[in-house]
Design a protein around this motif. Structure first.
Motif, short mmCIF file in Angstrom:
data_model
loop_
_atom_site.label_atom_id
_atom_site.label_comp_id
_atom_site.label_asym_id
_atom_site.label_seq_id
_atom_site.Cartn_x
_atom_site.Cartn_y
_atom_site.Cartn_z
N GLN A 1 -6.57 -3.08 -9.54
CA GLN A 1 -7.00 -2.03 -8.61
C GLN A 1 -8.51 -1.80 -8.71
OE1 GLN A 1 -4.87 -0.87 -6.46
NE2 GLN A 1 -3.07 -1.80 -7.42
N SER A 2 -9.06 -1.95 -9.91
CA SER A 2 -10.51 -1.73 -10.06
C SER A 2 -11.30 -2.83 -9.36
CB SER A 2 -10.88 -1.67 -11.55
OG SER A 2 -10.79 -2.94 -12.18
N LEU A 3 -10.81 -4.07 -9.43
CA LEU A 3 -11.48 -5.15 -8.71
C LEU A 3 -11.36 -4.96 -7.20
CD1 LEU A 3 -10.33 -8.20 -10.88
CD2 LEU A 3 -12.63 -7.21 -10.78
N ASP A 4 -10.22 -4.44 -6.77
CA ASP A 4 -10.03 -4.17 -5.35
C ASP A 4 -11.02 -3.10 -4.87
OD1 ASP A 4 -8.76 -4.23 -2.77
OD2 ASP A 4 -7.62 -2.45 -3.32
N LEU A 5 -11.19 -2.06 -5.68
CA LEU A 5 -12.11 -0.97 -5.30
C LEU A 5 -13.56 -1.45 -5.25
CD1 LEU A 5 -12.58 2.05 -4.67
CD2 LEU A 5 -12.89 2.39 -7.13
N PRO B 1 -6.49 2.40 -3.95
CA PRO B 1 -6.53 2.03 -5.36
C PRO B 1 -6.69 3.22 -6.29
CG PRO B 1 -8.33 0.97 -4.13
CD PRO B 1 -7.52 1.74 -3.15
N ILE B 2 -7.38 4.27 -5.83
CA ILE B 2 -7.57 5.47 -6.66
C ILE B 2 -6.29 6.31 -6.66
CG2 ILE B 2 -8.88 7.62 -6.91
CD1 ILE B 2 -11.30 6.11 -5.76
N ILE B 3 -5.64 6.44 -5.51
CA ILE B 3 -4.40 7.20 -5.43
C ILE B 3 -3.32 6.56 -6.29
CG2 ILE B 3 -2.53 7.97 -3.90
CD1 ILE B 3 -4.60 8.19 -1.66
N LYS B 4 -3.31 5.23 -6.34
CA LYS B 4 -2.34 4.54 -7.18
C LYS B 4 -2.69 4.70 -8.66
CE LYS B 4 -0.43 1.21 -9.67
NZ LYS B 4 -0.78 0.75 -11.01
N THR B 5 -3.97 4.51 -8.99
CA THR B 5 -4.36 4.34 -10.39
C THR B 5 -4.58 5.64 -11.14
OG1 THR B 5 -5.36 2.22 -9.86
CG2 THR B 5 -6.01 3.23 -11.92
N TRP B 6 -5.31 6.59 -10.55
CA TRP B 6 -5.67 7.77 -11.33
C TRP B 6 -4.42 8.54 -11.79
CZ3 TRP B 6 -5.74 12.80 -12.63
CH2 TRP B 6 -6.79 13.23 -13.45
N PRO B 7 -3.47 8.84 -10.91
CA PRO B 7 -2.26 9.52 -11.40
C PRO B 7 -1.46 8.68 -12.40
CG PRO B 7 -2.46 9.76 -9.02
CD PRO B 7 -3.48 8.73 -9.44
N SER B 8 -1.45 7.35 -12.21
CA SER B 8 -0.64 6.53 -13.10
C SER B 8 -1.30 6.34 -14.46
CB SER B 8 -0.32 5.17 -12.46
OG SER B 8 -1.46 4.37 -12.33
N GLU B 9 -2.60 6.56 -14.57
CA GLU B 9 -3.27 6.54 -15.86
C GLU B 9 -3.24 7.91 -16.54
OE1 GLU B 9 -4.57 4.30 -17.80
OE2 GLU B 9 -4.48 2.51 -16.54
N MET C 1 -14.77 6.20 -13.21
CA MET C 1 -15.84 7.09 -12.75
C MET C 1 -15.55 7.62 -11.35
SD MET C 1 -19.88 6.18 -12.20
CE MET C 1 -19.46 4.75 -11.21
N PHE C 2 -15.22 6.71 -10.45
CA PHE C 2 -14.97 7.12 -9.07
C PHE C 2 -13.74 8.04 -9.02
CE2 PHE C 2 -16.52 5.24 -4.88
CZ PHE C 2 -16.19 6.37 -4.14
N GLY C 3 -12.70 7.67 -9.74
CA GLY C 3 -11.49 8.49 -9.74
C GLY C 3 -11.74 9.89 -10.26
N HIS C 4 -12.48 10.01 -11.35
CA HIS C 4 -12.77 11.34 -11.90
C HIS C 4 -13.58 12.18 -10.92
CE1 HIS C 4 -10.93 11.29 -15.77
NE2 HIS C 4 -11.75 12.17 -16.30
N ILE C 5 -14.50 11.55 -10.21
CA ILE C 5 -15.30 12.30 -9.23
C ILE C 5 -14.42 12.77 -8.07
CG2 ILE C 5 -17.17 12.07 -7.53
CD1 ILE C 5 -18.58 10.23 -9.60
N VAL C 6 -13.51 11.91 -7.62
CA VAL C 6 -12.59 12.31 -6.55
C VAL C 6 -11.71 13.46 -7.01
CG1 VAL C 6 -10.60 11.56 -5.18
CG2 VAL C 6 -12.61 10.09 -5.34
N ASN D 1 0.82 -1.20 0.00
CA ASN D 1 0.00 0.00 0.00
C ASN D 1 0.86 1.26 0.00
OD1 ASN D 1 -2.48 -1.31 -0.11
ND2 ASN D 1 -2.66 -1.47 2.10
N GLU D 2 1.97 1.21 0.76
CA GLU D 2 2.89 2.35 0.74
C GLU D 2 3.48 2.51 -0.66
OE1 GLU D 2 6.80 3.89 3.26
OE2 GLU D 2 5.49 2.36 4.12
N ALA D 3 3.84 1.39 -1.29
CA ALA D 3 4.41 1.44 -2.63
C ALA D 3 3.39 1.94 -3.65
CB ALA D 3 4.94 0.07 -3.03
N ARG D 4 2.13 1.59 -3.45
CA ARG D 4 1.09 2.05 -4.39
C ARG D 4 0.94 3.57 -4.34
NH1 ARG D 4 -3.09 -3.03 -3.28
NH2 ARG D 4 -2.10 -4.39 -4.82
N ILE D 5 1.02 4.13 -3.15
CA ILE D 5 0.95 5.59 -3.03
C ILE D 5 2.21 6.23 -3.62
CG2 ILE D 5 0.86 7.49 -1.37
CD1 ILE D 5 -0.86 5.61 0.40
#
Length: 600
Positions: free
Chosen positions: A448-452, A396-404, A527-532, A295-299
């Motif tokens: 990450q999407s399955l985790d969320l 999962p959003i902190i990891k994924t949205w910036p990396s996408e 969707m969730f990431g864009h809203i955040v 989790n630390e690495a994902r952030i």
């Protein structure tokens, strides 16, 4: 004049106007600090980055690590650059004074390391992964393990890795085959193969401390039978000095499209009878322990992606201001001088999109750092629990949205610069290659999407999901009645759409094939990431509006208006996309699910 790596004005805005980091000095842990000490740490990070990493940035990219069959060879300048980070106290500035740290808040630590991450890319990963490794052992290891392994890592003498992935299992950790057998002295003998291990071998430190997932012989199948072990490259003598080589061998190096300063390795454990390994915590609880580091690495991955996007944006912005080319459509005079390309509307569109992506992503990562700190140092148990719940949900959003969207920003930086963008005389093509690794690092976007959707949303009776919605609704209420009320109404509508979509898709899990229901999980994450990020931008807009109300000088006024325009861009051009993603999820769209392997 060279483009600045990052906007220091933006860093200050986020730290002090958006997240009020200065208020943290009221907490006992940070009582020795002030805004001056925070700024000094940030200035030190910038100085080390510009002196030691910026001059070698391109050399690191063009001189990949090599393996001669015995040793790994890196660009020689990398070692003194990393040593400069350690000597400046920036390897682990959030740790206790007693362990050589500065006891900085994590949000300030993030900012202090920002220039380093932006310039050094994954080369800084040797230090970042070591810090995360040490944090895991501190949290779950014995006092003896902390004294033996953490102390030299904090001092910069040892470095650390995480070794999970195997050739036959990939991300499917339930299928890992690395095994460990108990020895009479309490240690274990470990055998197996691991791949894609960042920093798995090098000559940068006296020793490398591998944290390895393995299955003790006789353990249950699946993830419930996974244990975690400390496996050093070199064993230690009784006095703590370096002893003989452990049964850990480098099988080879992988050659990456980017992030080339950080070795990616295939490691073989136990070719000569078994590597000496030391159990962390209890048997069969290894995956739970490893999530501390994961989790630390994902952030870290999300933060690196955001900063790479930010530095690419700064470079493209500087280029657009200086590069003359063409004339406005309204100008019919061919003898008039060409104008800087930033005057062209489409260039401004691409710069504004980069600004919205990169500054939104980094603000999200700083928010994650703030939550991580609140989890440990907030004044009340209730506040600490709330921070933990929010951070666990958002990871999962902190990891994924910036990396996408970080790579999308870098892609636009290349486009702004045209032909100059894709040649290596300019670094933006390198930024894109470096950043393209991040959607894969530490769990793909699909994972990450399955985790969320599958875990984090329903977990603990929807506690994290409800807490996040409450935070966003609270900001909406604050913004109502202000100059930003229209944006608040748009976010409120998006939140209603999110809630209805979530209810529909989770209800479908009781009636339909789970693989079908979750086949659009990436759309749910988008969707969730864009809203955040819209929520993050509304918060930035509110801080910028407050700044404008204070009658700032011209330069600050322009800065605040730029923030408000980027917020408007995100709400007008990006937030409406959530309704398309929502429809796919709500309708349980089966297009991808029904595609047969033989039809491709």
């Amino acid at each position: 004049m060279a483009a600045q790596v990052l906007s220091e004005r933006d860093l200050a805005f986020m730290l002090y106007e958006l997240f009020d980091a200065e208020s943290l000095t009221a907490r006992q842990r940070y009582a020795d600090h002030s805004r001056e000490t925070f700024d000094a740490a940030i200035a030190t990070g910038k100085a080390v980055a510009l002196k030691h990493f910026l001059p070698i940035r391109q050399k690191v990219d063009t001189n990949e690590p090599t393996f001669d069959g015995e040793k790994v060879h890196l660009l020689p300048e990398i070692k003194p650059a990393l040593e400069a980070v350690v000597e400046a106290g920036l390897a682990a500035p959030s740790t206790d004074y007693e362990t050589g740290g500065m006891q900085l808040p994590l949000i300030v630590t993030n900012a202090a390391q920002a220039h380093l991450s932006a310039v050094a890319s994954t080369t800084l990963g040797y230090i970042s992964l070591t810090h995360a490794n040490a944090n895991l052992i501190e949290a779950h290891g014995s006092d003896e393990q902390i004294d033996t392994w953490v102390r030299p890592m904090r001092e910069g003498r040892f470095m650390g890795t995480m070794a999970m992935t195997e050739p036959g299992a990939g991300s499917g950790l339930a299928d890992l085959t690395t095994t460990a057998a108990r020895e009479s002295d309490g240690s274990y003998r470990l055998s197996g193969n691991k791949i894609f291990i960042s920093g798995g071998d090098h000559e940068l430190s006296e020793n490398i401390v591998h944290l390895v997932l393995a299955r003790v012989k006789g353990a249950p199948k699946g993830v419930k039978g996974i244990s975690l072990f400390i496996v050093p490259k070199f064993l230690l003598n009784e006095d703590g000095t370096i002893g003989e080589r452990n049964d850990v061998a480098l099988a080879g190096l992988f050659h990456k499209m980017g992030g080339r300063g950080h070795t990616s390795t295939a490691l073989s454990f136990g070719e000569k009878g078994g590597a000496t390994a030391y159990l962390v915590g209890e048997e069969n609880k290894g995956l739970m322990y490893m999530f501390h580091m994961m989790n630390e690495a994902r952030i870290m991955v999300g933060t690196g992606a955001a900063l790479t996007a930010l530095t690419g944006y700064q470079y493209a912005l500087d280029y657009a201001r200086e590069r003359p080319q063409g004339r406005l459509l309204a100008n019919k005079d061919p003898e008039s001088p060409p104008i800087p390309i930033i005057e062209h509307a489409d260039v401004r569109r691409m710069l504004l999109a980069q600004k919205a992506y990169a500054e939104g992503a980094y603000a999200l990562c700083l928010y994650g750092s703030q939550l991580a700190d609140d989890e440990k140092t907030a004044e009340t148990k209730e506040a600490r629990t709330k921070a933990h719940t929010l951070l666990d949900f958002l990871t999962p959003i902190i990891k994924t949205w910036p990396s996408e969207y970080g790579p999308q920003a870098n892609n636009l930086a290349i486009q702004v610069m045209g032909g100059h963008g894709y040649i290596n005389e300019h670094p933006v093509e390198m930024f894109y290659r470096d950043n393209r690794l991040n959607p894969i690092h530490e769990g793909t976007t699909g994972i990450q999407s399955l985790d969320l959707l599958g875990r984090k949303v329903p977990m603990n009776n929807f506690a994290g999901y409800r807490a996040m919605l409450a935070e966003m609704h609270g900001t909406v209420e604050q913004a109502k009645g202000s100059e930003l009320s229209l944006f608040a109404e748009q976010l409120q509508a998006a939140l209603s759409e999110l809630q209805e979509t979530t209810n529909i898709v989770l209800a479908a899990t009781a009636e339909k094939d789970l693989d079908l229901v979750f086949s659009n999980s990436v759309s749910y994450l988008e969707m969730f990431g864009h809203i955040v990020i819209a929520w993050i931008w509304l918060r930035q807009g509110m801080a910028a509006d407050a700044g404008l109300q204070a009658n700032p000088h011209k330069q600050d006024e322009q800065f605040y208006r730029g923030k408000l325009q980027a917020m408007q861009y995100f709400f007008h051009s990006e937030l409406p996309k959530i309704y398309h993603w929502s429809k796919l999820v709500r309708d349980i769209d089966s297009t991808s699910f029904e595609m047969k392997p033989d039809w491709f």
